[in-house]
Design an enzyme around this catalytic site. Structure first.
Site, PDB file in Angstrom:
ATOM      1  N   CYS A   2       8.444  -3.107   4.046  1.00 45.36           N
ATOM      2  CA  CYS A   2       9.594  -3.124   4.935  1.00 45.36           C
ATOM      3  C   CYS A   2      10.049  -1.687   5.162  1.00 45.36           C
ATOM      4  O   CYS A   2      10.132  -0.895   4.223  1.00 45.36           O
ATOM      5  CB  CYS A   2      10.775  -3.920   4.407  1.00 45.36           C
ATOM      6  SG  CYS A   2      10.393  -5.630   4.077  1.00 45.36           S
ATOM      7  N   LYS A 576       1.698  -0.938   4.236  1.00 48.82           N
ATOM      8  CA  LYS A 576       1.181   0.306   3.672  1.00 48.82           C
ATOM      9  C   LYS A 576       1.615   0.508   2.235  1.00 48.82           C
ATOM     10  O   LYS A 576       0.832   0.917   1.387  1.00 48.82           O
ATOM     11  CB  LYS A 576       1.658   1.482   4.542  1.00 48.82           C
ATOM     12  CG  LYS A 576       1.188   2.846   4.078  1.00 48.82           C
ATOM     13  CD  LYS A 576      -0.294   3.005   4.285  1.00 48.82           C
ATOM     14  CE  LYS A 576      -0.833   4.348   3.832  1.00 48.82           C
ATOM     15  NZ  LYS A 576      -2.283   4.288   3.617  1.00 48.82           N
TER      16      LYS A 576
HETATM   17  O1  M6R Z   1       0.240   3.692  -2.200  1.00 43.49           O
HETATM   18  P1  M6R Z   1      -0.834   3.328  -3.176  1.00 43.49           P
HETATM   19  O2  M6R Z   1      -1.957   4.293  -3.203  1.00 43.49           O
HETATM   20  O3  M6R Z   1      -0.286   3.058  -4.559  1.00 43.49           O
HETATM   21  O4  M6R Z   1      -1.400   1.936  -2.652  1.00 43.49           O
HETATM   22  C1  M6R Z   1      -2.319   1.216  -3.416  1.00 43.49           C
HETATM   23  C2  M6R Z   1      -3.008   0.152  -2.570  1.00 43.49           C
HETATM   24  O5  M6R Z   1      -2.056  -0.746  -2.071  1.00 43.49           O
HETATM   25  C3  M6R Z   1      -3.790   0.761  -1.411  1.00 43.49           C
HETATM   26  O6  M6R Z   1      -4.738   1.676  -1.858  1.00 43.49           O
HETATM   27  C4  M6R Z   1      -4.483  -0.339  -0.600  1.00 43.49           C
HETATM   28  O7  M6R Z   1      -5.479  -0.937  -1.349  1.00 43.49           O
HETATM   29  C5  M6R Z   1      -5.030   0.255   0.705  1.00 43.49           C
HETATM   30  N1  M6R Z   1      -4.511  -0.486   1.817  1.00 43.49           N
HETATM   31  C6  M6R Z   1      -6.492   0.167   0.834  1.00 43.49           C
HETATM   32  O8  M6R Z   1      -6.951   0.858   1.953  1.00 43.49           O
END
Ligand code: M6R
Length: 581
Positions: A2, A576
């Site tokens: 969000c 994201k």
């Molecule tokens: O912000 P973060 O790196 O902690 O996020 C972790 C995952 O949610 C993130 O890498 C997710 O798997 C991506 N959408 C993959 O491309």
């Protein structure tokens, strides 16, 4: 998860400005959106819509204050009723996070009058109840925030009371300031076109904003706080698509420079992190999704470079092993956003036990960065597409540098990485993109895609599958090259596309086993092999082949999504930054 955004100022088009700001935060959630504007008679006018905010050209009534929200649904379906802002009595509110104990405040009588299925509406109700009991507005917000369990960031407007109240615990909120006005957002890009001067709202703090006047205080005690203005180094063009059709491909091309930026840390800073690894008795590398696969690649870096065994556990599974965290444990958190709830919670509990924390994040102001003993920023520039691309390779580069520093070979580590960065710069060009496009066209109709890799290319096979699945919705699965023949090879049919990461003898042997059963072999390696039906050449990168090899797969995932007419920046059901467990 969000995006929330508000403006309090002097210009009369606050609603349109919140709309524009929220469009820049849409990567945080895009199920529905809503904006409220304080109008002439000090009441509030609200518009709510299902769907993506990016397509909206809504006109709002005039007003100098507005707040809004772009939603990733947690409580309640994706409907207009459940879209934020929510309202109760004189209170209009947007919320990022989860009000864990919201049902404690719902009596059967209240239940009958609720307009949505959300936990958020109950926060508005709680604040309005305090107002009705005669509390001053700031106290009504404070007392409500004190009662809330869970992580949250809220923005509140109250009829007849000019100004906006904001409070946070766990979920991010940053204020941007000019001489006449203030912006409050979950992330800096929302107001970067207006100002680079920011104030960070820390955990457990709230603020009352009116124009450019800010009153900070603690949620728990009401004690006033003074904040320092900080100038952020972000550049506006870094958070724009520019000439690219999507953020995802722009960010893939940003890898021309982001790998070198990621390792642009002094030896002293790197040594601070290494000292923690060397002075503790064991480490857990905590991350989710792509960042977790990056940590699995780092497991090979540390084993091969430094002879160190690190533990890599997806953070959501870490509660099973938390009993092994103590004062002599190093926790290494790797997260693009720095807000991922599954990581943050383990860190908070680990810190309470005295564990030492190293954080590698792309958002320097993030909660994970702030909880760490040593923070190494990725400096990859804002990553807005849901798929992690430049952040992933920057994380791998920095982790490789740490591994070589741990082995006392940081200079060699740096040289290897800089050589790779130069080769990646050469690799990323329109001709290469076209080569990938041709392969994507050949396999776009396949229902399944298999990916194999050995050593650090094994976690890259897993990462390739994430990348392809999340943006193109093609079912993809990664395997350790030697594992296919232990079961999954049964799925191979005439024409099944198989990506083979790497060109070492054993992997090629495994590729041959697949080819003999009809697989179409797409090799991603520095050297061509006659086994390959198609070949994507990547630079030779001893020890960090994983970084070089994932880049064409990122492009392939992007191309598959575009060929299928999908939006690679905002894949369905995703957001994201995942701030809920
Ligand atoms: O912000 P973060 O790196 O902690 O996020 C972790 C995952 O949610 C993130 O890498 C997710 O798997 C991506 N959408 C993959 O491309």
């Amino acid at each position: 998860m969000c995006g929330i955004f508000a403006v309090s100022g002097t210009q009369r088009n606050a609603g349109e400005r919140v709309l524009e700001g929220l469009k820049k935060l849409e990567y945080r959630g895009y199920d529905s959106w809503g904006i409220a504007v304080r109008i002439e008679n000090n009441t509030v006018n609200t518009i709510k819509k299902v769907g993506k905010i990016s397509t909206s050209t809504e006109i709002f009534p005039e007003g100098t204050e507005s707040l809004g929200h772009s939603r990733w649904a947690t409580h309640g379906k994706v409907t207009q009723e459940n879209a934020h802002p929510h309202r109760s009595g004189k209170v209009t509110l947007v919320h990022n996070g989860i009000f864990e104990n919201y049902t404690d405040f719902i009596t059967p009588e209240i239940q009958k009058n609720l307009l949505s299925e959300t936990d958020t509406e109950v926060i508005a109700l709680l604040i309005d109840t305090f107002l009705k009991k005669g509390e001053l507005p700031e106290e009504a917000v404070r007392k409500s925030a004190q009662k809330m369990k869970g992580r949250f960031a809220i923005l509140v407007m109250i009829d007849d009371i000019p100004g906006i109240f904001a409070a946070r615990r766990g979920s991010p909120l940053i204020l941007g300031r000019t001489e006449t006005e203030t912006f409050i957002a979950s992330d800096i890009p929302a107001f970067l076109s207006e100002t680079r001067i920011v104030n960070y709202l820390d955990d457990g703090e709230m603020v009352y904003v009116k124009g450019n006047t800010l009153q900070f205080s603690k949620i728990s005690t009401g004690e006033s706080l003074i904040k320092r203005d900080i100038e952020v180094p972000w550049k506006m063009e870094e958070s724009e698509k520019g000439k690219f059709a999507h953020f995802m491909i722009k960010e893939i091309f940003d890898q021309k420079s982001s790998i070198a930026s990621a390792i642009n840390h002094s030896d002293e800073d790197i040594q601070k992190a290494v000292k923690i690894l060397q002075s503790t008795n064991g480490s857990y590398f905590l991350a989710c999704g792509t960042a977790n696969k990056v940590c699995s690649a780092a497991e090979y870096f540390f084993a091969n470079q430094a002879g160190r065994k690190i533990n890599v556990v997806p953070s959501s599974e870490m509660p099973n092993f938390e009993k092994f965290i103590h004062q002599k444990t190093a926790l290494v958190a790797v997260s693009q956003s720095g807000e991922t709830a599954d990581v943050l919670e383990i860190l908070e509990r680990g810190k309470a036990k005295g564990a030492r924390i190293i954080a590698i994040t792309n958002v320097e102001s993030s909660s994970i960065a702030r909880i760490a003993d040593v923070h190494l920023p990725l400096r990859a520039g804002p990553e807005k597409a849901v798929a992690s691309t430049k952040a992933a390779t920057a994380q791998m580069a920095l982790l490789y540098l740490l591994a070589t520093a741990d082995a006392g070979k940081i200079t060699e580590g740096r040289q290897t990485l800089l050589a790779l960065a130069a080769n990646v710069n050469d690799l990323l060009n329109p001709r290469y993109e076209e080569k990938v496009q041709i392969i994507a066209e050949k396999i776009v109709k396949a229902p399944n895609l298999f990916i194999i890799g050995r050593n650090a290319l094994y976690p890259m096979a897993l990462e390739s599958a994430i990348k392809i699945m999340e943006v193109s919705y093609v079912h993809a699965q990664g395997f350790a090259a030697g594992e296919m023949k232990h079961g999954p090879i049964a799925l191979i049919e005439e024409g099944s596309p198989c990506l083979v990461l790497g060109g070492d003898e054993e992997t090629l042997m495994n590729a041959m086993e697949l080819k003999s059963r009809g697989a179409r072999i797409i090799g991603v390696s520095p050297k061509r092999s006659e086994i390959f039906d198609e070949w994507l050449k990547v630079p030779e990168a001893n020890g960090i082949q994983s970084i070089a090899t994932i880049i064409p797969v990122q492009i392939l995932a992007y191309k598959l999504a575009v060929l299928k007419g999908l939006d690679p920046d905002m894949p369905r059901n995703l957001a994201k930054s995942v701030t809920v467990k």
